[in-house]
Design an enzyme around this catalytic site. Structure first.
Site, PDB file in Angstrom:
ATOM      1  N   SER A   1       0.816  -1.224   0.000  1.00  0.00           N
ATOM      2  CA  SER A   1       0.000   0.000   0.000  1.00  0.00           C
ATOM      3  C   SER A   1       0.845   1.267   0.000  1.00  0.00           C
ATOM      4  O   SER A   1       1.891   1.339   0.658  1.00  0.00           O
ATOM      5  CB  SER A   1      -0.887   0.000   1.255  1.00  0.00           C
ATOM      6  OG  SER A   1      -1.446   1.281   1.460  1.00  0.00           O
TER       7      SER A   1
ATOM      8  N   GLU B   1       0.124   3.671   1.674  1.00  0.00           N
ATOM      9  CA  GLU B   1       0.175   4.129   3.065  1.00  0.00           C
ATOM     10  C   GLU B   1       1.561   3.927   3.661  1.00  0.00           C
ATOM     11  O   GLU B   1       1.933   4.594   4.629  1.00  0.00           O
ATOM     12  CB  GLU B   1      -0.851   3.351   3.906  1.00  0.00           C
ATOM     13  CG  GLU B   1      -2.235   3.931   3.927  1.00  0.00           C
ATOM     14  CD  GLU B   1      -2.335   5.223   4.715  1.00  0.00           C
ATOM     15  OE1 GLU B   1      -1.987   5.228   5.899  1.00  0.00           O
ATOM     16  OE2 GLU B   1      -2.751   6.236   4.148  1.00  0.00           O
TER      17      GLU B   1
ATOM     18  N   TYR C   1      -1.750   0.191  10.688  1.00  0.00           N
ATOM     19  CA  TYR C   1      -2.019  -0.473   9.397  1.00  0.00           C
ATOM     20  C   TYR C   1      -0.797  -0.387   8.487  1.00  0.00           C
ATOM     21  O   TYR C   1      -0.355  -1.391   7.909  1.00  0.00           O
ATOM     22  CB  TYR C   1      -3.227   0.193   8.725  1.00  0.00           C
ATOM     23  CG  TYR C   1      -3.410  -0.179   7.264  1.00  0.00           C
ATOM     24  CD1 TYR C   1      -4.050  -1.359   6.908  1.00  0.00           C
ATOM     25  CD2 TYR C   1      -2.932   0.657   6.241  1.00  0.00           C
ATOM     26  CE1 TYR C   1      -4.211  -1.706   5.561  1.00  0.00           C
ATOM     27  CE2 TYR C   1      -3.082   0.323   4.913  1.00  0.00           C
ATOM     28  CZ  TYR C   1      -3.731  -0.863   4.576  1.00  0.00           C
ATOM     29  OH  TYR C   1      -3.881  -1.202   3.257  1.00  0.00           O
TER      30      TYR C   1
HETATM   31  P1  NAP Z   1     -11.535  -4.655   1.607  1.00  0.00           P
HETATM   32  O1  NAP Z   1     -12.685  -4.305   0.730  1.00  0.00           O
HETATM   33  O2  NAP Z   1     -11.530  -4.165   3.021  1.00  0.00           O
HETATM   34  O3  NAP Z   1     -11.442  -6.268   1.621  1.00  0.00           O
HETATM   35  C1  NAP Z   1     -10.682  -6.943   2.599  1.00  0.00           C
HETATM   36  C2  NAP Z   1     -10.923  -8.431   2.455  1.00  0.00           C
HETATM   37  O4  NAP Z   1     -10.140  -9.128   3.446  1.00  0.00           O
HETATM   38  C3  NAP Z   1     -12.372  -8.881   2.667  1.00  0.00           C
HETATM   39  O5  NAP Z   1     -12.677  -9.913   1.755  1.00  0.00           O
HETATM   40  C4  NAP Z   1     -12.333  -9.445   4.084  1.00  0.00           C
HETATM   41  O6  NAP Z   1     -13.330 -10.418   4.332  1.00  0.00           O
HETATM   42  C5  NAP Z   1     -10.963 -10.102   4.060  1.00  0.00           C
HETATM   43  N1  NAP Z   1     -10.450 -10.412   5.407  1.00  0.00           N
HETATM   44  C6  NAP Z   1     -10.308  -9.566   6.446  1.00  0.00           C
HETATM   45  N2  NAP Z   1      -9.800 -10.226   7.509  1.00  0.00           N
HETATM   46  C7  NAP Z   1      -9.605 -11.523   7.115  1.00  0.00           C
HETATM   47  C8  NAP Z   1      -9.111 -12.682   7.762  1.00  0.00           C
HETATM   48  N3  NAP Z   1      -8.701 -12.664   9.035  1.00  0.00           N
HETATM   49  N4  NAP Z   1      -9.057 -13.844   7.059  1.00  0.00           N
HETATM   50  C9  NAP Z   1      -9.479 -13.887   5.769  1.00  0.00           C
HETATM   51  N5  NAP Z   1      -9.978 -12.818   5.109  1.00  0.00           N
HETATM   52  C10 NAP Z   1     -10.026 -11.648   5.780  1.00  0.00           C
HETATM   53  O7  NAP Z   1     -10.161  -4.191   0.965  1.00  0.00           O
HETATM   54  P2  NAP Z   1      -9.839  -3.761  -0.568  1.00  0.00           P
HETATM   55  O8  NAP Z   1     -10.068  -2.299  -0.705  1.00  0.00           O
HETATM   56  O9  NAP Z   1     -10.481  -4.716  -1.476  1.00  0.00           O
HETATM   57  O10 NAP Z   1      -8.256  -3.953  -0.597  1.00  0.00           O
HETATM   58  C11 NAP Z   1      -7.680  -5.208  -0.926  1.00  0.00           C
HETATM   59  C12 NAP Z   1      -6.267  -5.267  -0.374  1.00  0.00           C
HETATM   60  O11 NAP Z   1      -5.484  -4.224  -0.937  1.00  0.00           O
HETATM   61  C13 NAP Z   1      -6.162  -5.074   1.134  1.00  0.00           C
HETATM   62  O12 NAP Z   1      -5.091  -5.862   1.587  1.00  0.00           O
HETATM   63  C14 NAP Z   1      -5.836  -3.600   1.294  1.00  0.00           C
HETATM   64  O13 NAP Z   1      -5.177  -3.377   2.522  1.00  0.00           O
HETATM   65  C15 NAP Z   1      -4.945  -3.400   0.096  1.00  0.00           C
HETATM   66  N6  NAP Z   1      -4.905  -2.056  -0.480  1.00  0.00           N
HETATM   67  C16 NAP Z   1      -6.060  -1.435  -0.817  1.00  0.00           C
HETATM   68  C17 NAP Z   1      -6.030  -0.190  -1.414  1.00  0.00           C
HETATM   69  C18 NAP Z   1      -7.289   0.524  -1.801  1.00  0.00           C
HETATM   70  O14 NAP Z   1      -7.221   1.747  -2.051  1.00  0.00           O
HETATM   71  N7  NAP Z   1      -8.427  -0.163  -1.913  1.00  0.00           N
HETATM   72  C19 NAP Z   1      -4.783   0.424  -1.687  1.00  0.00           C
HETATM   73  C20 NAP Z   1      -3.619  -0.265  -1.350  1.00  0.00           C
HETATM   74  C21 NAP Z   1      -3.682  -1.513  -0.755  1.00  0.00           C
HETATM   75  P3  NAP Z   1     -14.839  -9.991   4.827  1.00  0.00           P
HETATM   76  O15 NAP Z   1     -15.607  -9.713   3.553  1.00  0.00           O
HETATM   77  O16 NAP Z   1     -15.295 -11.219   5.531  1.00  0.00           O
HETATM   78  O17 NAP Z   1     -14.697  -8.772   5.706  1.00  0.00           O
HETATM   79  O1  G4F Z   2     -10.665   6.785   2.399  1.00  0.00           O
HETATM   80  P1  G4F Z   2      -9.719   6.697   3.521  1.00  0.00           P
HETATM   81  O2  G4F Z   2     -10.213   6.106   4.793  1.00  0.00           O
HETATM   82  O3  G4F Z   2      -8.459   5.910   2.944  1.00  0.00           O
HETATM   83  P2  G4F Z   2      -6.917   5.810   3.409  1.00  0.00           P
HETATM   84  O4  G4F Z   2      -6.759   6.062   4.850  1.00  0.00           O
HETATM   85  O5  G4F Z   2      -6.123   6.670   2.478  1.00  0.00           O
HETATM   86  O6  G4F Z   2      -6.598   4.267   3.148  1.00  0.00           O
HETATM   87  C1  G4F Z   2      -7.031   3.597   1.968  1.00  0.00           C
HETATM   88  O7  G4F Z   2      -6.018   3.703   0.992  1.00  0.00           O
HETATM   89  C2  G4F Z   2      -4.782   3.051   1.324  1.00  0.00           C
HETATM   90  C3  G4F Z   2      -3.813   3.286   0.149  1.00  0.00           C
HETATM   91  O8  G4F Z   2      -3.176   4.526   0.296  1.00  0.00           O
HETATM   92  C4  G4F Z   2      -5.043   1.580   1.552  1.00  0.00           C
HETATM   93  F1  G4F Z   2      -3.866   0.947   1.833  1.00  0.00           F
HETATM   94  C5  G4F Z   2      -6.032   1.412   2.699  1.00  0.00           C
HETATM   95  O9  G4F Z   2      -6.326   0.025   2.858  1.00  0.00           O
HETATM   96  C6  G4F Z   2      -7.318   2.147   2.339  1.00  0.00           C
HETATM   97  O10 G4F Z   2      -7.904   1.492   1.228  1.00  0.00           O
HETATM   98  O11 G4F Z   2      -9.130   8.143   3.875  1.00  0.00           O
HETATM   99  C7  G4F Z   2      -8.573   8.986   2.880  1.00  0.00           C
HETATM  100  C8  G4F Z   2      -8.334  10.364   3.472  1.00  0.00           C
HETATM  101  C9  G4F Z   2      -7.598  10.349   4.817  1.00  0.00           C
HETATM  102  O12 G4F Z   2      -6.605  11.344   4.809  1.00  0.00           O
HETATM  103  C10 G4F Z   2      -8.673  10.715   5.824  1.00  0.00           C
HETATM  104  O13 G4F Z   2      -8.203  11.404   6.977  1.00  0.00           O
HETATM  105  O14 G4F Z   2      -9.596  10.971   3.712  1.00  0.00           O
HETATM  106  C11 G4F Z   2      -9.543  11.614   4.968  1.00  0.00           C
HETATM  107  N1  G4F Z   2     -10.920  11.766   5.500  1.00  0.00           N
HETATM  108  C12 G4F Z   2     -11.529  12.958   5.741  1.00  0.00           C
HETATM  109  N2  G4F Z   2     -12.756  12.732   6.255  1.00  0.00           N
HETATM  110  C13 G4F Z   2     -11.751  10.770   5.829  1.00  0.00           C
HETATM  111  C14 G4F Z   2     -12.907  11.369   6.319  1.00  0.00           C
HETATM  112  N3  G4F Z   2     -11.619   9.424   5.740  1.00  0.00           N
HETATM  113  C15 G4F Z   2     -12.670   8.659   6.147  1.00  0.00           C
HETATM  114  N4  G4F Z   2     -12.576   7.317   6.041  1.00  0.00           N
HETATM  115  N5  G4F Z   2     -13.822   9.211   6.649  1.00  0.00           N
HETATM  116  C16 G4F Z   2     -13.992  10.571   6.744  1.00  0.00           C
HETATM  117  O15 G4F Z   2     -15.024  11.049   7.216  1.00  0.00           O
END
Ligand code: NAP
Ligand code: G4F
Length: 329
Positions: free
Chosen positions: A129, A131, A153
């Site tokens: 990520s 992050e 995280y």
């Molecule tokens: P998400 O929607 O939160 O999906 C997370 C998945 O992990 C869900 O299927 C969840 O199952 C499963 N899970 C959680 N705990 C588990 C456990 N103990 N054992 C088995 N499965 C488990 O996340 P996403 O946005 O699709 O992201 C996918 C991956 O990319 C994650 O690793 C995230 O950290 C990473 N990532 C995401 C972003 C982004 O912007 N989306 C960016 C960079 C990296 P349930 O459905 O049962 O909750």
């Molecule tokens: O949407 P966010 O919660 O995503 P964040 O923290 O950037 O993390 C996501 O992206 C990561 C990749 O860079 C992944 F690794 C991670 O698993 C996840 O998918 O927050 C984005 C930004 C933050 O700066 C937060 O402080 O939005 C700001 N924010 C402002 N108001 C808020 C809010 N975030 C959330 N969730 N809710 C608010 O009300």
């Protein structure tokens, strides 16, 4: 011809659902890890939304249970393993630091161990990520930018990232990491800011509420579409050599600006509805993320295809339809 076989952990999440759909379209046999839930009727909602729920073989298991992962790897013997499962919500990681470490950090090592022990021929993808860049050390982040995690995280992801590199170098696994910047979609969890905004816009437009409470409006992120980003994951596993890649759009935008796009699409003014609630601020913020996807473009031939304007419009439209039909995701 025998279809290629893939195993996805986190198949019920946003990326897992889009990746499963992408692989099915390419003739893959797709398997997914499913953690047991008392709400079994809703857990595959994203797969149903994409119309693929019946096309995936689900296996009972959990990232914290190595025995379940070894069993599934041994049974499925997949050509490709995508480790997408995680406790992925940054804000929750301060409330649940140990669980985040166990699932997001150690859980990835459990999957690597299962691959090494049960089926080392499999190619492995780790969901790293942006992050991990946290308190950014360079204004635009690439694979060479030093990391500075700012949350439990991010620290857990950094451990998983380096363990992926270590298993590649120690055991010769075909293990790659995608350092993905934020990517969103109508299947994004409602707790993440873009989806919270587009759901809020839909409710306000339909007269179901008047205000939307947000935290830090000045935070900037490099937002792309999840549908585009799962293709980059797949491309990494098609390379002869494993490696690490930044996946991003190369454009950074503030939460404030995303609000303007989403409210504007619905014919609303964000200034009339958005209120700042300090309880939504984080103990340590990642102020700005801005990725350089040059390596992914050069080596994988990958580039983001969806503009932020198109992404926001799609998300608002879907949330308007959901609210009209009283559907929830
Ligand atoms: P998400 O929607 O939160 O999906 C997370 C998945 O992990 C869900 O299927 C969840 O199952 C499963 N899970 C959680 N705990 C588990 C456990 N103990 N054992 C088995 N499965 C488990 O996340 P996403 O946005 O699709 O992201 C996918 C991956 O990319 C994650 O690793 C995230 O950290 C990473 N990532 C995401 C972003 C982004 O912007 N989306 C960016 C960079 C990296 P349930 O459905 O049962 O909750
Ligand atoms: O949407 P966010 O919660 O995503 P964040 O923290 O950037 O993390 C996501 O992206 C990561 C990749 O860079 C992944 F690794 C991670 O698993 C996840 O998918 O927050 C984005 C930004 C933050 O700066 C937060 O402080 O939005 C700001 N924010 C402002 N108001 C808020 C809010 N975030 C959330 N969730 N809710 C608010 O009300």
């Amino acid at each position: 011809m025998h279809a290629k076989c893939a195993l996805i952990t986190g198949v019920t999440g946003q990326d897992g659902a889009y990746l499963a759909s992408f692989l099915l379209e390419r003739g893959y046999e797709v398997h997914g890890l499913l953690r047991r839930s008392a709400s079994a009727d809703v857990v595959d909602a994203r797969l149903k939304w994409l119309g693929i729920a019946g096309k995936i073989t689900l296996h009972d298991g959990n990232l914290t249970d190595l025995s379940s992962l070894i069993r599934v790897l041994g049974e499925v013997r997949p050509a490709e393993v995508y480790n997408l499962a995680a406790q992925s919500f940054v804000k929750s990681s301060w409330q649940q630091p140990l669980l985040t470490g166990a699932v997001t950090g150690m859980g990835a090592v459990n999957v690597l161990e299962a691959v090494r022990i049960a089926y080392p021929e499999a190619r492995f993808y780790q969901a790293s990520s942006s992050e991990m860049f946290g308190l950014i050390q360079e204004p635009i982040q690439s694979e060479k930018t030093p990391f500075y995690p700012r949350s439990p995280y991010a620290a857990a992801k950094l451990y998983a990232h380096w363990m992926t590199v270590n298993y590649r170098e120690s055991f010769g696994l075909h293990a790659s990491s995608g350092i993905l910047f934020n990517h969103e979609s109508p299947l994004r969890g409602i707790e993440f800011v873009t989806r919270k905004i587009t759901d809020g816009v839909a409710r306000i437009k339909l007269g179901l509420s008047e205000t939307l409470a947000l935290g830090n409006l000045d935070a900037k992120r490099d937002w792309g579409h999840a549908r585009d980003y799962v293709k980059a994951m797949w491309l990494m596993l098609q390379q002869d050599e494993p490696d690490d890649y930044v996946v991003a759009t190369g454009r950074t935008t503030s939460v404030w600006e995303f609000c303007e796009l989403a409210f504007g699409h619905a014919g609303l003014r964000m200034e009339d509805h958005v209120v700042v609630d300090e309880r939504l601020l984080r103990p340590a913020e990642v102020d700005v993320l801005h990725g350089n996807p040059a390596k992914a473009k050069e080596k994988l031939g990958w580039a983001a295809e969806t503009s932020l304007e198109a992404l926001a419009a799609e998300m608002v439209e879907v949330d308007l339809e959901r609210q009209k039909r009283h559907e929830h995701l």
